[in-house]
Design a protein around this motif. Sequence first.
Motif, PDB file in Angstrom:
ATOM      1  N   GLU A 201       0.988   1.525  -1.807  1.00  0.00           N
ATOM      2  CA  GLU A 201       0.785   0.157  -1.327  1.00  0.00           C
ATOM      3  C   GLU A 201      -0.664  -0.278  -1.531  1.00  0.00           C
ATOM      4  OE1 GLU A 201       2.329  -0.789   2.540  1.00  0.00           O
ATOM      5  OE2 GLU A 201       3.979   0.656   2.338  1.00  0.00           O
ATOM      6  N   LYS A 202      -1.576   0.636  -1.331  1.00  0.00           N
ATOM      7  CA  LYS A 202      -2.998   0.322  -1.464  1.00  0.00           C
ATOM      8  C   LYS A 202      -3.350  -0.088  -2.894  1.00  0.00           C
ATOM      9  CE  LYS A 202      -7.571   2.252  -0.434  1.00  0.00           C
ATOM     10  NZ  LYS A 202      -8.307   3.435   0.075  1.00  0.00           N
ATOM     11  N   ILE A 203      -2.897   0.697  -3.895  1.00  0.00           N
ATOM     12  CA  ILE A 203      -3.246   0.348  -5.278  1.00  0.00           C
ATOM     13  C   ILE A 203      -2.456  -0.867  -5.762  1.00  0.00           C
ATOM     14  CG2 ILE A 203      -3.896   2.723  -5.853  1.00  0.00           C
ATOM     15  CD1 ILE A 203      -1.289   2.826  -7.554  1.00  0.00           C
ATOM     16  N   LEU A 204      -1.277  -1.078  -5.154  1.00  0.00           N
ATOM     17  CA  LEU A 204      -0.471  -2.239  -5.522  1.00  0.00           C
ATOM     18  C   LEU A 204      -1.187  -3.527  -5.117  1.00  0.00           C
ATOM     19  CD1 LEU A 204       2.241  -3.139  -6.727  1.00  0.00           C
ATOM     20  CD2 LEU A 204       3.222  -2.988  -4.428  1.00  0.00           C
ATOM     21  N   VAL A 205      -1.759  -3.514  -3.919  1.00  0.00           N
ATOM     22  CA  VAL A 205      -2.481  -4.690  -3.414  1.00  0.00           C
ATOM     23  C   VAL A 205      -3.712  -4.967  -4.262  1.00  0.00           C
ATOM     24  CG1 VAL A 205      -3.843  -5.570  -1.471  1.00  0.00           C
ATOM     25  CG2 VAL A 205      -1.634  -4.466  -1.060  1.00  0.00           C
ATOM     26  N   SER A 206      -4.373  -3.883  -4.712  1.00  0.00           N
ATOM     27  CA  SER A 206      -5.625  -4.047  -5.458  1.00  0.00           C
ATOM     28  C   SER A 206      -5.415  -4.387  -6.931  1.00  0.00           C
ATOM     29  CB  SER A 206      -6.467  -2.771  -5.354  1.00  0.00           C
ATOM     30  OG  SER A 206      -5.797  -1.691  -5.982  1.00  0.00           O
TER      31      SER A 206
END
Length: 327
Positions: free
Chosen positions: A41-46
């Motif tokens: 989720e973290k890399i998806l948002v970024s």
Amino acid sequence: ILLGEVNEIIWCNPSAEKFFDMSSNNIGTKITYILRQPEFEKILVSTTRKSKNHENKPHIILRLKKTFEELVLSVTLIPYDKKKILVLIKDVSDLERIENTRRDFIANVSHELRTPLTVIHGFLETMSKHNDKKLILSQALPLMSEQTVRMTRLIEDLLTFTKVESQGLRNEENVNIPFMLSTLIIEARSLPGTKHEIFIEHCSELWLRGNAEELRSAFENLLSNAIRYTSPGGTIKLKWETLAKVIRFSVEDNGVGINQIHIPRLTERFYRIDKSRSRETGGTGLGLAIVKHVANRHQAELRIKSEEGIGSKFYIDFPMERSFTNT
């Protein structure tokens, strides 16, 4: 998996459907409902969808717990068509297992060689500083000789293991198993310190199609293990017998036996039940791993039955198609 503007699934290939148990019903579902991993989720948002020439390709390794195993996934996000993201997922579980095996193998070999080298180095250092070199030498030589024999045996087993672990069975020939077993018995009885009753209880006349060198190595390992873990005066019997669907080689002893909890791991490289006892008796921890690989290469199966304090039986079941009568 192709994602839309709000990270909803708009397309996926058959591999993704199978791997994540997805179907057409998942179209429109947010990817985070499928991959519930905070790191993902973290890399998806970024990840920005406006990146040009695919410069922005966040990559992450995810670990998913399945019922009986842990899956290791390599996940890469690629901005696509300005408003979309392509999620590429690759199962790298086998690659990681191979890498872990390689690391463990190197660590184990290093550990096994370090002990004898330390012993030899220690004696040499003591002799260089001690005035009475003859006295030290008389004490050190037998022990140093013992350690060099141990290293030699380890290296020989490593070379054998490397050969049998390689793909494909080479140099198949007609192997006279009855003659091979009688030779092994004679050699075993002539070994220094062997005070066991060793005999062939039953011997079929059938020969086997296979690699003679590898088969001898496997049979010899099982026999030497039986001698190693059976007290002097104990009984060790070999069999080469025809059963309903297989032809079986077996070694049975009335030695120390094995606790049931250890049996599933016995064929692992360098696995030892009692490390101190194994080193004292000259074991390298590779014997049963070699036997298992030889069995696999001959489409055979290694089986183990044992009871602690009663004895053990190791047997290899070969497919009947590999046996024949020599005329």
